[in-house]
Design an enzyme around this catalytic site. Structure first.
Site, PDB file in Angstrom:
ATOM      1  N   SER A  77       0.783  -1.229   0.000  1.00 20.78           N
ATOM      2  CA  SER A  77       0.000   0.000   0.000  1.00 20.78           C
ATOM      3  C   SER A  77       0.814   1.277   0.000  1.00 20.78           C
ATOM      4  CB  SER A  77      -0.942   0.015   1.208  1.00 20.78           C
ATOM      5  OG  SER A  77      -0.199  -0.002   2.419  1.00 20.78           O
TER       6      SER A  77
ATOM      7  N   HIS B 109      -5.415  -4.355  -0.737  1.00 19.68           N
ATOM      8  CA  HIS B 109      -5.421  -3.303  -1.758  1.00 19.68           C
ATOM      9  C   HIS B 109      -5.538  -3.869  -3.170  1.00 19.68           C
ATOM     10  CE1 HIS B 109      -4.555   0.293   0.730  1.00 19.68           C
ATOM     11  NE2 HIS B 109      -4.035  -0.602   1.538  1.00 19.68           N
TER      12      HIS B 109
ATOM     13  N   LYS C  28     -11.712  -0.954   1.949  1.00 21.65           N
ATOM     14  CA  LYS C  28     -11.031  -0.187   0.909  1.00 21.65           C
ATOM     15  C   LYS C  28     -11.920  -0.126  -0.337  1.00 21.65           C
ATOM     16  CE  LYS C  28      -6.615  -0.906   3.090  1.00 21.65           C
ATOM     17  NZ  LYS C  28      -7.187  -1.328   4.382  1.00 21.65           N
TER      18      LYS C  28
END
Length: 392
Positions: free
Chosen positions: A181, A209, A240
């Site tokens: 990330s 991610h 996310k």
């Protein structure tokens, strides 16, 4: 408070401020979107993990409201006693189909998923091989397991194999982030899987991610590399790209059956709330139906990185829409973030211990909700501030 303890805290806080590492926590005064309101000011949002805009999508909001009316607010218990609702099972079935695995199990967060799974599958007498840049939740999960931990150089398969050649007793687990990330690079998962087979190791990837970003319709890194059935455990988060809250483990039916008996966050912490689960189901349905948000995210990321490079900024070696604007010193990065804030761009600085000392940066989080006009606005502000600070 104990006086000595108070003095210790004061000294530590002053040190953080002097080094430019003190976190200035901003408070949003409305929904998470391409633009947000902070201190009454509208700012372009470059700090959120809301990659696809699903955190404030009309359909996810509607689904959450409907679940609230039907199921209430809280689950009232841990999953293993009385906290499992039909919504939880519906999400786990839908996730399994989406991820193309046999089964999934949901947790309160992606962080909790790592704390749940790692100590459940390896322990004292076993060995873990962990990438040096793995997320804090992986690091903490490894520590809790009490297994021996061997760290290999970031993404370096020669380093990993050298450690594997040393041999180890017990079960062996190779664990890595899917997308890192802070830098936006992607783990060499095919090579990791090959080494795992060669040295008889389990494989685990944290796809926090990658879900909603990599692969067909955002199915993640395993789909991206066409490794379905080749990775033992996939860990995911809903906070996310999925736009809600919660986490999951994906793999075989036997793995999930075992985790229901041994994963401590599943056994000892209450289930995710019904509105969050319902919104997550809707997010998965949106992704299954349409790939356009994922494509928009990538188009935005490619455009912004290209223009930033042309302007003279160092954006590292990102392979995803994550754009690290490399600054170096934490104080400079912190000041640049403040200058951008004054110019209408909310882009937080990242320093030690999140990244190594001397590698502080402004981490730009691109979203599918950003328009081309938004990106051009940000580019203009980055150029202005970058020139004023002598960065470009």
């Amino acid at each position: 408070m104990n006086e000595n303890f108070q003095n210790f805290i004061d000294a530590e806080l002053n040190k953080l401020k002097e080094e430019g590492l003190y976190n200035q926590i901003r408070t949003l005064e409305g929904p998470q979107g391409a633009w947000v309101k902070i201190n009454g000011k509208e700012l372009l949002n470059f700090s959120s993990n809301n990659y696809l805009g699903l955190a404030n999508h009309p359909e996810t909001v509607k689904a959450a409201k409907k679940a609230l009316d039907i199921y209430g607010i809280g689950p009232g218990a841990v999953r293993s006693i009385a906290g499992t609702m039909t919504l939880h099972e519906e999400l786990e079935e839908k996730l399994a189909q989406f991820k193309r695995v046999e089964a999934t199990l949901t947790f309160q967060s992606g962080f909790n998923a790592n704390l749940a799974v790692i100590p459940a599958i390896v322990g004292k007498g076993d060995t873990i091989y962990s990438d040096e840049l793995n997320h804090a939740s992986i690091i903490d999960g490894c520590r809790l397991s009490k297994a021996e931990i061997k760290i290999f150089k970031h993404g370096d398969m020669e380093s990993l194999e050298a450690l594997l050649k040393e041999g180890a007793s017990g079960r062996k687990l190779i664990v890595t982030d899917g997308v890192f990330s802070m830098d936006g690079d992607i783990a060499p998962l095919p090579e990791i899987v090959k080494l795992a087979k060669k040295y008889d190791c389990l494989t685990m990837v944290d796809d926090a991610h990658g879900e909603g970003v990599l692969g067909s319709h955002g199915r993640g890194i395993v789909d991206h590399f066409d490794l379905h059935g080749e990775v033992d455990v996939e860990i995911g988060t809903f906070s996310k790209a999925i736009g809600t809250v919660g986490g999951c483990a994906a793999g075989s039916e036997k793995l999930v059956e075992y985790l229901k008996q041994r994963a401590r966050p599943f056994l000892f912490s209450s289930a995710v709330t019904p509105p969050d689960i319902a919104a997550t189901i809707k997010s998965i349905e949106i992704l299954e139906k349409d790939d356009s948000l994922v494509q928009k995210l990538w188009n935005n990321g490619d455009y912004f990185k290209e223009k930033m490079r042309e302007a003279g900024f160092d954006v590292g070696h990102s392979q995803t829409p994550i754009t690290p604007v490399m600054i170096g010193e934490a104080k400079t990065a912190s000041y640049m973030s403040l200058c951008l804030f004054k110019e209408g761009v909310f882009a937080q600085s990242i320093g030690f211990p999140t990244v190594p000392r001397g590698k502080a940066r402004i981490r730009v989080m691109i979203s599918a909700t950003h328009s081309r006009e938004d990106l051009d606005f940000a580019l203009g502000k980055f150029k202005k501030v970058g020139k004023e600070l002598g960065i470009i």
